[in-house]
Design an enzyme around this catalytic site. Sequence first.
Site, PDB file in Angstrom:
ATOM      1  N   ARG A 165      38.881  19.130  49.601  1.00 26.59           N
ATOM      2  CA  ARG A 165      37.614  18.857  48.898  1.00 26.59           C
ATOM      3  C   ARG A 165      36.511  19.856  49.248  1.00 26.59           C
ATOM      4  O   ARG A 165      35.340  19.503  49.409  1.00 26.59           O
ATOM      5  CB  ARG A 165      37.121  17.420  49.177  1.00 26.59           C
ATOM      6  CG  ARG A 165      38.091  16.344  48.792  1.00 26.59           C
ATOM      7  CD  ARG A 165      38.472  16.332  47.311  1.00 26.59           C
ATOM      8  NE  ARG A 165      39.649  15.514  47.126  1.00 26.59           N
ATOM      9  CZ  ARG A 165      40.882  16.026  46.989  1.00 26.59           C
ATOM     10  NH1 ARG A 165      41.076  17.335  46.943  1.00 26.59           N
ATOM     11  NH2 ARG A 165      41.916  15.239  46.847  1.00 26.59           N
ATOM     12  N   SER A 204      34.825   8.713  45.636  1.00 22.56           N
ATOM     13  CA  SER A 204      34.879   8.549  47.094  1.00 22.56           C
ATOM     14  C   SER A 204      33.664   9.203  47.731  1.00 22.56           C
ATOM     15  O   SER A 204      33.386  10.372  47.489  1.00 22.56           O
ATOM     16  CB  SER A 204      36.145   9.197  47.658  1.00 22.56           C
ATOM     17  OG  SER A 204      37.270   8.487  47.207  1.00 22.56           O
ATOM     18  N   GLU A 215      31.749  13.363  51.312  1.00 24.10           N
ATOM     19  CA  GLU A 215      32.331  14.302  50.345  1.00 24.10           C
ATOM     20  C   GLU A 215      31.252  14.678  49.328  1.00 24.10           C
ATOM     21  O   GLU A 215      31.185  15.790  48.829  1.00 24.10           O
ATOM     22  CB  GLU A 215      33.509  13.616  49.636  1.00 24.10           C
ATOM     23  CG  GLU A 215      34.147  14.457  48.550  1.00 24.10           C
ATOM     24  CD  GLU A 215      35.338  13.757  47.890  1.00 24.10           C
ATOM     25  OE1 GLU A 215      36.118  13.088  48.602  1.00 24.10           O
ATOM     26  OE2 GLU A 215      35.469  13.875  46.668  1.00 24.10           O
TER      27      GLU A 215
HETATM   28  C1  LIG Z   1      34.781   7.440  39.317  1.00 23.21           C
HETATM   29  C2  LIG Z   1      34.984   8.743  40.044  1.00 23.21           C
HETATM   30  C3  LIG Z   1      36.245   9.076  40.514  1.00 23.21           C
HETATM   31  C4  LIG Z   1      36.453  10.285  41.191  1.00 23.21           C
HETATM   32  N1  LIG Z   1      37.716  10.585  41.610  1.00 23.21           N
HETATM   33  C5  LIG Z   1      37.942  11.771  42.228  1.00 23.21           C
HETATM   34  C6  LIG Z   1      39.268  12.127  42.662  1.00 23.21           C
HETATM   35  O1  LIG Z   1      40.234  11.402  42.468  1.00 23.21           O
HETATM   36  N2  LIG Z   1      39.427  13.324  43.290  1.00 23.21           N
HETATM   37  C7  LIG Z   1      38.380  14.195  43.511  1.00 23.21           C
HETATM   38  O2  LIG Z   1      38.593  15.279  44.068  1.00 23.21           O
HETATM   39  N3  LIG Z   1      37.118  13.868  43.120  1.00 23.21           N
HETATM   40  C8  LIG Z   1      36.872  12.702  42.490  1.00 23.21           C
HETATM   41  N4  LIG Z   1      35.597  12.372  42.102  1.00 23.21           N
HETATM   42  C9  LIG Z   1      34.480  13.269  42.479  1.00 23.21           C
HETATM   43  C10 LIG Z   1      34.087  14.321  41.426  1.00 23.21           C
HETATM   44  O3  LIG Z   1      34.455  13.903  40.134  1.00 23.21           O
HETATM   45  C11 LIG Z   1      34.705  15.702  41.699  1.00 23.21           C
HETATM   46  O4  LIG Z   1      34.299  16.210  42.945  1.00 23.21           O
HETATM   47  C12 LIG Z   1      34.340  16.717  40.611  1.00 23.21           C
HETATM   48  O5  LIG Z   1      35.133  17.867  40.785  1.00 23.21           O
HETATM   49  C13 LIG Z   1      32.876  17.131  40.593  1.00 23.21           C
HETATM   50  O6  LIG Z   1      32.657  17.860  39.390  1.00 23.21           O
HETATM   51  P1  LIG Z   1      31.236  17.887  38.683  1.00 23.21           P
HETATM   52  O7  LIG Z   1      31.319  18.775  37.500  1.00 23.21           O
HETATM   53  O8  LIG Z   1      30.735  16.529  38.439  1.00 23.21           O
HETATM   54  O9  LIG Z   1      30.380  18.602  39.833  1.00 23.21           O
HETATM   55  P2  LIG Z   1      28.856  18.267  40.276  1.00 23.21           P
HETATM   56  O10 LIG Z   1      28.818  16.908  40.870  1.00 23.21           O
HETATM   57  O11 LIG Z   1      27.934  18.547  39.148  1.00 23.21           O
HETATM   58  O12 LIG Z   1      28.645  19.352  41.404  1.00 23.21           O
HETATM   59  C14 LIG Z   1      29.304  19.275  42.654  1.00 23.21           C
HETATM   60  C15 LIG Z   1      28.843  20.460  43.522  1.00 23.21           C
HETATM   61  O13 LIG Z   1      29.303  21.678  42.946  1.00 23.21           O
HETATM   62  C16 LIG Z   1      28.210  22.558  42.613  1.00 23.21           C
HETATM   63  N5  LIG Z   1      28.591  23.170  41.334  1.00 23.21           N
HETATM   64  C17 LIG Z   1      29.000  22.510  40.221  1.00 23.21           C
HETATM   65  N6  LIG Z   1      29.377  23.393  39.278  1.00 23.21           N
HETATM   66  C18 LIG Z   1      29.183  24.630  39.803  1.00 23.21           C
HETATM   67  C19 LIG Z   1      29.399  25.956  39.313  1.00 23.21           C
HETATM   68  N7  LIG Z   1      29.891  26.178  38.086  1.00 23.21           N
HETATM   69  N8  LIG Z   1      29.104  27.006  40.119  1.00 23.21           N
HETATM   70  C20 LIG Z   1      28.624  26.793  41.377  1.00 23.21           C
HETATM   71  N9  LIG Z   1      28.395  25.558  41.898  1.00 23.21           N
HETATM   72  C21 LIG Z   1      28.673  24.497  41.116  1.00 23.21           C
HETATM   73  C22 LIG Z   1      26.986  21.655  42.523  1.00 23.21           C
HETATM   74  O14 LIG Z   1      25.807  22.365  42.813  1.00 23.21           O
HETATM   75  C23 LIG Z   1      27.322  20.599  43.590  1.00 23.21           C
HETATM   76  O15 LIG Z   1      27.022  21.098  44.876  1.00 23.21           O
HETATM   77  C24 LIG Z   1      35.364  11.177  41.414  1.00 23.21           C
HETATM   78  C25 LIG Z   1      34.090  10.835  40.928  1.00 23.21           C
HETATM   79  C26 LIG Z   1      33.900   9.639  40.240  1.00 23.21           C
HETATM   80  C27 LIG Z   1      32.533   9.311  39.710  1.00 23.21           C
END
Ligand SMILES: Cc1cc2nc3c(=O)[nH]c(=O)nc-3n(C[C@H](O)[C@H](O)[C@H](O)COP(=O)(O)OP(=O)(O)OC[C@H]3O[C@@H](n4cnc5c(N)ncnc54)[C@H](O)[C@@H]3O)c2cc1C
Length: 307
Positions: free
Chosen positions: A176, A225, A296
């Site tokens: 992660r 998580s 995380e």
């Molecule tokens: C119901 C639910 C279930 C989930 N299940 C899982 C799971 O099974 N496994 C898992 O790994 N995660 C899970 N997650 C967590 C999450 O979905 C992941 O970590 C996902 O990859 C985050 O993507 P995002 O686009 O929402 O990133 P964001 O939340 O928008 O950003 C996360 C971080 O990345 C940075 N960032 C985002 N995009 C960029 C970019 N293009 N360039 C530079 N920095 C950037 C942001 O500044 C921030 O620091 C879950 C979340 C929810 C709500």
Amino acid sequence: MKTSNDNQNQELHRNYPLCGWSSWKVGGNADFFCQPENKEDIFYSLKWAKKRNLPVHFLGRGTNVLISDRGVEGLVIGLQKLNTYRERQEKGRLCIRALAGVSKAQIMQIFLRHKLAPALFLCGLPGDVGGGVVMNAGVGQDISPKEFKDIVDWVKVIRDDKVIMIPGEDIKWEYRFSAGWEPGLIYEVGMSWPIEPLPDLPLRLKDIALKRTQSQPLQSASCGSVFKNPLTGEKSGALIDRCGLKGYRIGQACVSNKHANFIVNMGGARAEDIHHLIQHVQRTVKSKYGILLEPEVRYMGRWDGYT
Ligand SMILES: Cc1cc2nc3c(=O)[nH]c(=O)nc-3n(C[C@H](O)[C@H](O)[C@H](O)COP(=O)(O)OP(=O)(O)OC[C@H]3O[C@@H](n4cnc5c(N)ncnc54)[C@H](O)[C@@H]3O)c2cc1C
């Protein structure tokens, strides 16, 4: 207030509410906010912020961030409009190149159409491709591939006024977490997988989706998580559960009764409630098991001064 960028179609918003951009449905306003649709928009936004000495933050789908109630200083660049992708077949592999804002669900659908294994770990993963690389998002199950590390060939990063190509093997992938591509904005991601269809894939997907629905509070606002699993091999959720914290509540933030590693917004929670609940869980698990759970979720915005 809404202002228009000179010579740009991209709108620049001042004091823009981010609450709707966070899957936790909490958080204050961005001082400035924009949604680029292409590289040129991004270059323009970065230059605009640099000229004013403003910090810049990136927001994918906001499914892994805790945005402060006091908002975010400087410019927040929302990536949802970077949403185009292409696929092709080359040397027996399915190759996909996607801009950072393409959702994981869209990428999952492409792999599913070809009945390829990456659809399995992508099934039910929220957020976009850029966020997937930053977080090395994936699943704990013993499947292959199981996280972004396994399918990423390269990323293109925008750093100041340059686009830099970084091969997947030069990225430091951890559980992660990823490094070696920063600083900058992940603009585009190249992914591939051998074209070796799995006939039972649709059935296995149904099973995975069902397990998620049964074990996770998907009807409530959450960030998935909250804590990484500790290196000891134990599951954070199990440790939190054994501390009797399911249902523990601060304000409208509550440790989920369904999955102890989820904190859910019961309606109208403040980011501060969630933050204090995170701290309470950490303190309780530490005092009972001697393990400090590492969040995380990424903190974003004005968190200085909070204890
Ligand atoms: C119901 C639910 C279930 C989930 N299940 C899982 C799971 O099974 N496994 C898992 O790994 N995660 C899970 N997650 C967590 C999450 O979905 C992941 O970590 C996902 O990859 C985050 O993507 P995002 O686009 O929402 O990133 P964001 O939340 O928008 O950003 C996360 C971080 O990345 C940075 N960032 C985002 N995009 C960029 C970019 N293009 N360039 C530079 N920095 C950037 C942001 O500044 C921030 O620091 C879950 C979340 C929810 C709500």
